[in-house]
Design a protein around this motif. Structure first.
Motif, PDB file in Angstrom:
ATOM      1  N   SER A  81       0.819  -1.204   0.000  1.00 15.83           N
ATOM      2  CA  SER A  81       0.000   0.000   0.000  1.00 15.83           C
ATOM      3  C   SER A  81       0.857   1.259   0.000  1.00 15.83           C
ATOM      4  O   SER A  81       0.453   2.286  -0.505  1.00 15.83           O
ATOM      5  CB  SER A  81      -0.951   0.006   1.198  1.00 15.83           C
ATOM      6  N   LEU A 135       0.070   9.481   7.382  1.00 22.88           N
ATOM      7  CA  LEU A 135      -0.557   8.365   8.088  1.00 22.88           C
ATOM      8  C   LEU A 135      -2.036   8.248   7.706  1.00 22.88           C
ATOM      9  O   LEU A 135      -2.547   7.150   7.475  1.00 22.88           O
ATOM     10  CB  LEU A 135      -0.411   8.551   9.597  1.00 22.88           C
ATOM     11  N   TYR A 136      -2.717   9.368   7.623  1.00 20.56           N
ATOM     12  CA  TYR A 136      -4.130   9.412   7.242  1.00 20.56           C
ATOM     13  C   TYR A 136      -4.319   8.822   5.847  1.00 20.56           C
ATOM     14  O   TYR A 136      -5.219   8.007   5.609  1.00 20.56           O
ATOM     15  CB  TYR A 136      -4.573  10.882   7.275  1.00 20.56           C
ATOM     16  N   LEU A 152      -2.297   6.729   4.308  1.00 18.43           N
ATOM     17  CA  LEU A 152      -1.992   5.289   4.366  1.00 18.43           C
ATOM     18  C   LEU A 152      -3.176   4.493   4.901  1.00 18.43           C
ATOM     19  O   LEU A 152      -3.480   3.408   4.388  1.00 18.43           O
ATOM     20  CB  LEU A 152      -0.769   5.029   5.241  1.00 18.43           C
ATOM     21  N   VAL A 153      -3.835   5.006   5.914  1.00 16.23           N
ATOM     22  CA  VAL A 153      -4.987   4.310   6.485  1.00 16.23           C
ATOM     23  C   VAL A 153      -6.106   4.192   5.453  1.00 16.23           C
ATOM     24  O   VAL A 153      -6.697   3.128   5.279  1.00 16.23           O
ATOM     25  CB  VAL A 153      -5.481   5.021   7.764  1.00 16.23           C
ATOM     26  N   PHE A 154      -6.390   5.274   4.763  1.00 16.93           N
ATOM     27  CA  PHE A 154      -7.482   5.218   3.781  1.00 16.93           C
ATOM     28  C   PHE A 154      -7.099   4.480   2.505  1.00 16.93           C
ATOM     29  O   PHE A 154      -7.957   3.989   1.799  1.00 16.93           O
ATOM     30  CB  PHE A 154      -8.009   6.629   3.482  1.00 16.93           C
ATOM     31  N   GLU A 155      -5.810   4.402   2.214  1.00 14.63           N
ATOM     32  CA  GLU A 155      -5.373   3.634   1.050  1.00 14.63           C
ATOM     33  C   GLU A 155      -5.537   2.139   1.296  1.00 14.63           C
ATOM     34  O   GLU A 155      -5.836   1.378   0.394  1.00 14.63           O
ATOM     35  CB  GLU A 155      -3.908   3.963   0.728  1.00 14.63           C
ATOM     36  N   SER A 156      -5.329   1.740   2.553  1.00 19.86           N
ATOM     37  CA  SER A 156      -5.457   0.304   2.865  1.00 19.86           C
ATOM     38  C   SER A 156      -6.923  -0.041   2.999  1.00 19.86           C
ATOM     39  O   SER A 156      -7.401  -1.051   2.642  1.00 19.86           O
ATOM     40  CB  SER A 156      -4.732  -0.029   4.158  1.00 19.86           C
TER      41      SER A 156
END
Length: 80
Positions: free
Chosen positions: A3, A73-74, A76-80
């Motif tokens: 990701s 970080l935000y 990365l969280v929504f990409e996963s």
């Protein structure tokens, strides 16, 4: 790790810079109008030094770095 490779890091950091800058502008504007006395950059900077001028500069840089890290970080969280 996949990701992270699929994420457009430059775009996430650019939006983080924009959002942090806008937040800082709004906080400074509210201080200038007398609506608030809180300054995040000064509070953060005062953790590192007692010199007021240096505290504002250091605090702004730390505030900017934390804001951009949060944006990454935000994303990365929504990409996963």
């Amino acid at each position: 790790m996949t990701s992270l490779l699929a994420l457009n890091v430059g775009s996430a950091l650019l939006w983080g810079l924009f959002a942090t800058g806008l937040l800082t502008l709004l906080m400074s504007g509210s201080q200038g109008l007398g609506w608030s006395r809180i300054s995040f950059p000064y509070m953060i900077g005062s953790m590192f030094t007692s010199h007021r001028g240096r505290a504002m500069g250091i605090g702004f840089l730390v505030h900017l770095a934390v804001g951009m890290s949060f944006a990454l970080l935000y994303a990365l969280v929504f990409e996963s």
